[in-house]
Design a protein around this motif. Sequence first.
Motif, mmCIF file in Angstrom:
data_model
loop_
_atom_site.group_PDB
_atom_site.id
_atom_site.type_symbol
_atom_site.label_atom_id
_atom_site.label_comp_id
_atom_site.label_asym_id
_atom_site.label_seq_id
_atom_site.Cartn_x
_atom_site.Cartn_y
_atom_site.Cartn_z
ATOM 1 N N GLU A 35 -3.117 14.155 3.063
ATOM 2 C CA GLU A 35 -4.196 13.845 2.143
ATOM 3 C C GLU A 35 -4.793 12.501 2.517
ATOM 4 O O GLU A 35 -4.229 11.758 3.308
ATOM 5 C CB GLU A 35 -3.692 13.873 0.710
ATOM 6 N N ALA A 36 -5.940 12.196 1.956
ATOM 7 C CA ALA A 36 -6.684 10.994 2.341
ATOM 8 C C ALA A 36 -5.846 9.725 2.208
ATOM 9 O O ALA A 36 -5.877 8.864 3.083
ATOM 10 C CB ALA A 36 -7.952 10.886 1.521
ATOM 11 N N GLY A 37 -5.090 9.579 1.131
ATOM 12 C CA GLY A 37 -4.286 8.376 0.928
ATOM 13 C C GLY A 37 -3.223 8.206 1.984
ATOM 14 O O GLY A 37 -2.991 7.102 2.483
ATOM 15 N N LEU A 38 -2.547 9.275 2.354
ATOM 16 C CA LEU A 38 -1.514 9.197 3.374
ATOM 17 C C LEU A 38 -2.143 8.936 4.742
ATOM 18 O O LEU A 38 -1.602 8.183 5.545
ATOM 19 C CB LEU A 38 -0.667 10.472 3.387
ATOM 20 N N ARG A 87 2.534 1.661 -3.487
ATOM 21 C CA ARG A 87 1.569 2.131 -4.489
ATOM 22 C C ARG A 87 1.261 3.608 -4.307
ATOM 23 O O ARG A 87 1.192 4.360 -5.278
ATOM 24 C CB ARG A 87 0.280 1.303 -4.435
ATOM 25 N N TRP A 88 1.094 4.052 -3.061
ATOM 26 C CA TRP A 88 0.821 5.477 -2.813
ATOM 27 C C TRP A 88 2.009 6.316 -3.291
ATOM 28 O O TRP A 88 1.840 7.329 -3.969
ATOM 29 C CB TRP A 88 0.556 5.716 -1.329
ATOM 30 N N ARG A 90 -4.790 7.219 5.215
ATOM 31 C CA ARG A 90 -5.153 5.798 5.188
ATOM 32 C C ARG A 90 -3.936 4.939 5.516
ATOM 33 O O ARG A 90 -4.034 3.973 6.268
ATOM 34 C CB ARG A 90 -5.707 5.416 3.816
ATOM 35 N N LEU A 91 -2.766 5.300 4.977
ATOM 36 C CA LEU A 91 -1.543 4.561 5.281
ATOM 37 C C LEU A 91 -1.188 4.671 6.754
ATOM 38 O O LEU A 91 -0.746 3.707 7.377
ATOM 39 C CB LEU A 91 -0.382 5.070 4.424
ATOM 40 N N ARG A 128 2.227 6.417 -7.099
ATOM 41 C CA ARG A 128 1.157 7.276 -7.638
ATOM 42 C C ARG A 128 1.496 8.758 -7.471
ATOM 43 O O ARG A 128 1.160 9.587 -8.297
ATOM 44 C CB ARG A 128 -0.166 6.936 -6.959
ATOM 45 N N HIS A 129 2.196 9.102 -6.387
ATOM 46 C CA HIS A 129 2.551 10.497 -6.105
ATOM 47 C C HIS A 129 3.993 10.829 -6.494
ATOM 48 O O HIS A 129 4.477 11.916 -6.183
ATOM 49 C CB HIS A 129 2.314 10.800 -4.627
ATOM 50 N N ALA A 186 0.837 -1.210 0.000
ATOM 51 C CA ALA A 186 0.000 0.000 0.000
ATOM 52 C C ALA A 186 0.871 1.259 0.000
ATOM 53 O O ALA A 186 0.587 2.228 -0.713
ATOM 54 C CB ALA A 186 -0.938 -0.004 1.206
#
Length: 80
Positions: A50-53, A12-13, A55-56, A16-17, A9
Amino acid sequence: MELADLYDAMARWARRHAVPAPVCEFSSRIRHVLALLASSLTTERADGAEAGLARLRTLLIQWLADNPQVARVSEPEPVA
């Protein structure tokens, strides 16, 4: 093996960034994300993340809660 899903995860984050760079090694991506998360782990919330970070961060905190033996700080050994 227990960290595989978390590492995946994070990688992938990071990919993507494009952090820390558009092209880099898997381990560099993981170290970079862990560095980003390190400061937020000392506070109760991930300010400005941000939401993705975020979530991690939640996944990492859950993993640490499920593996308390890793999260324990060991006592320094006495010097003779």
